[in-house]
Design an enzyme around this catalytic site. Structure first.
Site, PDB file in Angstrom:
ATOM      1  N   ASP A  11     -15.912 -38.692   0.590  1.00 16.41           N
ATOM      2  CA  ASP A  11     -14.458 -38.544   0.502  1.00 16.41           C
ATOM      3  C   ASP A  11     -13.823 -39.660   1.312  1.00 16.41           C
ATOM      4  O   ASP A  11     -14.490 -40.319   2.118  1.00 16.41           O
ATOM      5  CB  ASP A  11     -14.033 -37.172   1.052  1.00 16.41           C
ATOM      6  N   SER A  12     -12.526 -39.831   1.127  1.00 21.55           N
ATOM      7  CA  SER A  12     -11.786 -40.826   1.910  1.00 21.55           C
ATOM      8  C   SER A  12     -11.791 -40.484   3.396  1.00 21.55           C
ATOM      9  O   SER A  12     -11.539 -41.339   4.230  1.00 21.55           O
ATOM     10  CB  SER A  12     -10.344 -40.879   1.406  1.00 21.55           C
ATOM     11  N   CYS A  74     -13.255 -36.523  -3.416  1.00 16.97           N
ATOM     12  CA  CYS A  74     -11.882 -36.991  -3.267  1.00 16.97           C
ATOM     13  C   CYS A  74     -11.117 -36.916  -4.591  1.00 16.97           C
ATOM     14  O   CYS A  74     -11.551 -37.492  -5.596  1.00 16.97           O
ATOM     15  CB  CYS A  74     -11.943 -38.441  -2.778  1.00 16.97           C
ATOM     16  N   GLU A 152      -3.766 -32.118   8.729  1.00 19.08           N
ATOM     17  CA  GLU A 152      -4.403 -32.880   9.811  1.00 19.08           C
ATOM     18  C   GLU A 152      -3.710 -32.613  11.150  1.00 19.08           C
ATOM     19  O   GLU A 152      -4.307 -32.729  12.209  1.00 19.08           O
ATOM     20  CB  GLU A 152      -4.398 -34.372   9.470  1.00 19.08           C
ATOM     21  N   CYS A 186      -6.206 -32.099  -4.519  1.00 20.97           N
ATOM     22  CA  CYS A 186      -6.477 -32.955  -3.361  1.00 20.97           C
ATOM     23  C   CYS A 186      -7.297 -32.145  -2.359  1.00 20.97           C
ATOM     24  O   CYS A 186      -7.102 -30.931  -2.216  1.00 20.97           O
ATOM     25  CB  CYS A 186      -5.157 -33.387  -2.741  1.00 20.97           C
ATOM     26  N   HIS A 188      -7.369 -31.659   0.790  1.00 27.42           N
ATOM     27  CA  HIS A 188      -6.785 -30.885   1.896  1.00 27.42           C
ATOM     28  C   HIS A 188      -6.062 -29.611   1.446  1.00 27.42           C
ATOM     29  O   HIS A 188      -5.824 -28.720   2.251  1.00 27.42           O
ATOM     30  CB  HIS A 188      -5.760 -31.732   2.653  1.00 27.42           C
TER      31      HIS A 188
HETATM   32  N1  DGL Z   1      -9.126 -37.084  -0.012  1.00 29.77           N
HETATM   33  C1  DGL Z   1      -7.857 -37.450  -0.612  1.00 29.77           C
HETATM   34  C2  DGL Z   1      -7.726 -36.760  -1.966  1.00 29.77           C
HETATM   35  O1  DGL Z   1      -8.349 -35.747  -2.236  1.00 29.77           O
HETATM   36  C3  DGL Z   1      -6.688 -37.093   0.296  1.00 29.77           C
HETATM   37  C4  DGL Z   1      -6.539 -37.993   1.489  1.00 29.77           C
HETATM   38  C5  DGL Z   1      -6.300 -39.433   1.097  1.00 29.77           C
HETATM   39  O2  DGL Z   1      -5.192 -39.781   0.648  1.00 29.77           O
HETATM   40  O3  DGL Z   1      -7.233 -40.218   1.211  1.00 29.77           O
HETATM   41  O4  DGL Z   1      -6.988 -37.218  -2.806  1.00 29.77           O
END
Ligand code: DGL
Length: 271
Positions: A11-12, A74, A152, A186, A188
């Site tokens: 993931d990012s 992600c 976060e 997403c 989160h």
């Molecule tokens: N992990 C990203 C997503 O699911 C969210 C956080 C980001 O913008 O990197 O889109």
């Protein structure tokens, strides 16, 4: 025969731990290697080219860990760079198509909402795939940009007025359109499920992309006879930067405490 190699998840950042959580819940006998690109997060505000470059490097890192399967947890990568997983020497699973299938199955009135990052919504990936499966569907998308920061920051409880008001603003167009199914597109967003459910009401089905994807992975590994049947599990966690708040945020997203000493910092930008 047991395939003891781990499932690789990237993931990012730490958000993908919500997907890891669902995979661990559904497949408790599997080993997990998680990579969170915390040094370069967020991806959701970046250009398509940059997201693609990062996704390729993340995938290469996981391949080096000898994983049996790569999961792009992600939502942003899955929306704009899913084709980077084509041609890999192991199976690649993204999170958009399985959430879409779950939403199409769940909807009764054909009205589906999608919440994601700016890049996810800009890509139109969910809408395109929903309309392929259900051409008569109405799809309402919205970039819920502040949700990632809220989680976060540790603001996610359903009795927090700031959280409820922020949710209200982003879901307004969905409520106006009368959606009965809402994709949390997403990583989160599942942490905000309770608040989102409170605002949307109990008749709206929330689609958790981690849960939808875990189901598909379970089936895939079973069909390919690649399940791990060994009795001892070992998860490994890697990040590209470890900020002070790492443990707190990671534990909220994974739903259990992470031992910081078990988390390694690695650099993937040269891969
Ligand atoms: N992990 C990203 C997503 O699911 C969210 C956080 C980001 O913008 O990197 O889109």
């Amino acid at each position: 025969m047991a395939d003891e190699r781990a499932i690789g998840i990237f993931d990012s950042g730490l958000g993908g731990l919500t997907v890891a959580k669902e995979i661990i819940r559904r497949l408790p006998q599997e080993n997990i290697v998680y990579f969170g690109d915390t040094g370069r997060v967020p991806y959701g505000t970046k250009s398509r080219d940059t997201i693609r470059k990062y996704a390729c490097q993340d995938e290469r890192f996981l391949l080096e860990q000898n994983v049996k399967l790569i999961v792009a947890a992600c939502g942003t990568v899955s929306s704009v760079a899913a084709d980077t997983g084509e041609g890999l020497p192991v199976d690649f699973v993204e999170v958009v198509s399985h959430s879409v299938s779950a939403a199409v199955k769940a909807t009764k009135n054909g009205k589906i909402g999608v919440l994601g990052t700016a890049a996810t919504v800009r890509s139109g990936a969910h809408k395109k795939q929903i309309l392929q499966q259900l051409p008569s569907a109405t799809v309402v998308e919205n970039a819920a940009t502040l949700f990632v920061s809220l989680v976060e920051e540790g603001w996610y409880t359903a009795d927090d007025p700031v959280v409820l008001e922020t949710v209200r603003r982003y879901v307004e167009p969905m409520q106006a359109a009368g959606v009965d199914t809402l994709i949390l597109g997403c990583t989160h967003f599942p942490v905000l499920s309770e608040a989102i459910a409170r605002v949307m009401g109990k008749d709206v089905t929330l689609i958790n992309m981690g849960a939808a994807t875990a189901e598909v992975i379970a089936k895939m590994l079973e069909e390919k006879d690649m399940l791990n049947t060994a009795s001892s599990q070992k998860h490994r966690f890697f990040v590209s930067d470890k900020a002070d708040s790492f443990c707190k945020t990671a534990s909220v997203l994974l739903g259990e405490k992470i031992d910081e000493n078990l988390v390694e910092t690695v650099h993937v930008d040269a891969l």
